[in-house]
Motif scaffolding. Structure first.
Motif, PDB file in Angstrom:
ATOM      1  N   LYS A 129       0.825  -1.213   0.000  1.00  0.00           N
ATOM      2  CA  LYS A 129       0.000   0.000   0.000  1.00  0.00           C
ATOM      3  C   LYS A 129       0.859   1.264   0.000  1.00  0.00           C
ATOM      4  O   LYS A 129       0.606   2.212  -0.750  1.00  0.00           O
ATOM      5  N   ALA A 164      -6.494  10.849  -3.047  1.00  0.00           N
ATOM      6  CA  ALA A 164      -7.355  10.002  -2.203  1.00  0.00           C
ATOM      7  C   ALA A 164      -6.719   8.632  -2.006  1.00  0.00           C
ATOM      8  O   ALA A 164      -6.704   8.086  -0.900  1.00  0.00           O
ATOM      9  N   TYR A 168      -4.842   7.191   1.531  1.00  0.00           N
ATOM     10  CA  TYR A 168      -5.335   5.910   2.040  1.00  0.00           C
ATOM     11  C   TYR A 168      -4.217   4.871   2.073  1.00  0.00           C
ATOM     12  O   TYR A 168      -4.016   4.188   3.083  1.00  0.00           O
ATOM     13  N   SER A 172      -3.256   3.885   5.850  1.00  0.00           N
ATOM     14  CA  SER A 172      -3.688   2.522   6.169  1.00  0.00           C
ATOM     15  C   SER A 172      -2.527   1.552   6.022  1.00  0.00           C
ATOM     16  O   SER A 172      -2.452   0.536   6.715  1.00  0.00           O
ATOM     17  N   PHE A 193      -8.476   0.853   9.783  1.00  0.00           N
ATOM     18  CA  PHE A 193      -9.167   1.120   8.521  1.00  0.00           C
ATOM     19  C   PHE A 193      -9.933  -0.130   8.115  1.00  0.00           C
ATOM     20  O   PHE A 193      -9.406  -1.229   8.186  1.00  0.00           O
ATOM     21  N   PRO A 196     -12.583   1.893   3.696  1.00  0.00           N
ATOM     22  CA  PRO A 196     -13.504   3.035   3.706  1.00  0.00           C
ATOM     23  C   PRO A 196     -14.008   3.467   2.341  1.00  0.00           C
ATOM     24  O   PRO A 196     -15.114   4.011   2.237  1.00  0.00           O
ATOM     25  N   TYR A 197     -13.242   3.211   1.276  1.00  0.00           N
ATOM     26  CA  TYR A 197     -13.690   3.662  -0.039  1.00  0.00           C
ATOM     27  C   TYR A 197     -14.759   2.761  -0.638  1.00  0.00           C
ATOM     28  O   TYR A 197     -15.232   3.018  -1.752  1.00  0.00           O
ATOM     29  N   TRP A 209     -12.966   4.892   8.386  1.00  0.00           N
ATOM     30  CA  TRP A 209     -11.723   5.650   8.164  1.00  0.00           C
ATOM     31  C   TRP A 209     -11.120   6.066   9.503  1.00  0.00           C
ATOM     32  O   TRP A 209     -11.810   6.641  10.341  1.00  0.00           O
ATOM     33  N   HIS A 210      -9.836   5.804   9.702  1.00  0.00           N
ATOM     34  CA  HIS A 210      -9.113   6.215  10.917  1.00  0.00           C
ATOM     35  C   HIS A 210      -9.988   5.939  12.148  1.00  0.00           C
ATOM     36  O   HIS A 210     -10.310   6.829  12.927  1.00  0.00           O
ATOM     37  N   THR A 305     -15.872  12.578  -0.999  1.00  0.00           N
ATOM     38  CA  THR A 305     -14.640  12.468  -0.209  1.00  0.00           C
ATOM     39  C   THR A 305     -13.461  13.062  -0.958  1.00  0.00           C
ATOM     40  O   THR A 305     -12.623  13.760  -0.367  1.00  0.00           O
ATOM     41  N   TRP A 309     -10.958  16.071   0.122  1.00  0.00           N
ATOM     42  CA  TRP A 309      -9.507  15.857   0.225  1.00  0.00           C
ATOM     43  C   TRP A 309      -8.713  17.005  -0.391  1.00  0.00           C
ATOM     44  O   TRP A 309      -7.556  17.228  -0.036  1.00  0.00           O
ATOM     45  N   GLU A 354      -8.460  -5.527  -2.707  1.00  0.00           N
ATOM     46  CA  GLU A 354      -9.163  -4.961  -1.550  1.00  0.00           C
ATOM     47  C   GLU A 354     -10.633  -5.371  -1.556  1.00  0.00           C
ATOM     48  O   GLU A 354     -11.217  -5.648  -0.508  1.00  0.00           O
TER      49      GLU A 354
END
Length: 402
Positions: A129, A164, A168, A172, A193, A196-197, A209-210, A305, A309, A354
């Protein structure tokens, strides 16, 4: 009660001095300039301690939980010091609660092969990642954001989308590395995480998220303010408070507070319509693909989102608004001038993995466990080779600055 407030004020005071002193000085000067008064204050060249926001909140949670009776005060200073300075998650989280992590230091641990393998697997995915996704995205994000005045709307939108994925993959990825490293030593850290997307609305996004920061503000700010048990107007006030404070936590810049306020505006309609708890499970949990409604929800949530950002990434409010003005120009429907084709392939691979691993704590936790060992090891070697072959230029973890 007195000791609690002393602890809170000392922690907030240190955080405020190191992180926000110059911000408040500049705001003070700007306020007086509105009345035609010119002040020449002295600002300080303060070096921000790495990770101060994370371990400050971690120690505050200990004090507050002891006061609330959720945790007995420890008499073992070594264990407490280890809890505060636990190296895997010291500089960028997850923000651990004393009720969860501190008791683990009291237990005798022995090496467990299965946990070590699981930890290494999560570290591997975290490295992918960060090094392959985030660092490659960062190169193009920097180019586009630094030259935003000369690019088309489609290119600017591409830059925001890549950011974005950068933030992430960066954050993450760090969380996966921290959690996996802790597991090697026999410690269990909470998931930070949860894909989240793939969220179908903003409320679900903020549950994924977080997670350690979102739940911290929920438990220690939102609920003490009355949570959702007060009048509608106070509930809305509480929502804006936690989102704006969350933005301010990220840094001493108006862009972060606007980012938080914008997410609050996204959240309010769901709260008013009482639809903020509609999506609590995994999207398409028993299906291969999402249905049309879920797909639209995921797409619209991701788009909102991405727009938010821009404020998080921009250096100033002027830059953020100019950037968005460029995005929503007539050139939005033109071909992007920056086309990182190899990165698109990597992002597509990343999204697919993912998606298939969205039911787990991290994407490749159980994804190939049913395959023969030779196949599993082959896949892990492929991921490792991708890291070596397609790792971008070294980029500092974004959340180190917070």
């Amino acid at each position: 009660m007195a000791l609690l407030w002393v602890s809170v004020f000392v922690n907030i005071g240190l955080l405020g001095f190191f992180k926000y002193y110059n911000f408040f000085v500049d705001a003070f000067v700007d306020a007086f300039s509105l009345f035609g008064l010119s002040i020449q204050p002295n600002t300080l060249n303060i070096i921000l301690p790495v990770g101060i926001s994370f371990y400050t909140f971690q120690t505050m949670s200990y004090t507050i939980d002891v006061y609330r009776g959720k945790l007995k005060p420890t008499r073992d200073f070594i264990s407490f010091a280890a809890f505060v300075s636990f190296f895997p998650q010291l500089v960028a989280g997850p923000i651990e609660r004393a009720t969860h992590l501190l008791p683990q230091f009291y237990k005798k641990r022995s090496f467990e092969y299965s946990k070590a393998v699981d930890g290494l697997r999560q570290i591997l995915w975290g490295l992918f990642k960060k090094i392959v996704i985030a660092d490659n995205c960062a190169e193009f994000v920097t180019i586009i954001f630094d030259g935003y005045g000369s690019y088309s709307g489609s290119t600017l939108l591409l830059g925001a989308v890549l950011f974005a994925f950068q933030i992430y993959g960066d954050f993450s990825g760090y969380s996966d590395i921290a959690i996996g490293t802790a597991r090697l030593f026999g410690f269990d850290l909470r998931q930070n995480f949860a894909f989240p997307y793939f969220s179908r609305d903003i409320a679900e996004f903020w549950r994924r998220w977080h997670i350690s920061l979102s739940t911290w503000f929920r438990d220690y700010v939102y609920i003490p303010l009355g949570g959702s048990r007060v009048s509608q107007w106070k509930v809305l006030r509480n929502v804006f408070v936690i989102f704006i404070v969350s933005g301010f936590w990220h840094g001493a810049n108006w862009t972060f507070m606007v980012w938080g306020a914008l997410n609050a505006l996204y959240f309010v309609p769901l709260l008013v319509l009482k639809r903020n708890r509609v999506h609590t499970g995994v999207v398409a949990e028993t299906r291969l693909l999402p249905n049309f409604r879920e797909f639209v929800g995921i797409g619209s949530t991701f788009f909102l989102t991405v727009i938010a950002w821009v404020f998080f990434r921009a250096a100033s409010m002027q830059e953020a608004f100019s950037y968005l003005q460029g995005v929503f120009s007539r050139s939005l429907f033109s071909m992007p001038e920056v086309r990182p084709r190899f990165l698109f392939v990597l992002l597509l691979l990343f999204i697919v993995v993912e998606w298939f691993g969205r039911r787990e704590q991290y994407a490749i936790e159980r994804l190939w466990l049913g395959y023969p060992r030779a196949v599993r090891w082959g896949i892990y070697y492929v991921i490792a080779m991708l890291i070596f072959l397609y790792g971008g230029k070294e980029q500092e973890f974004i959340y180190f600055q917070f």
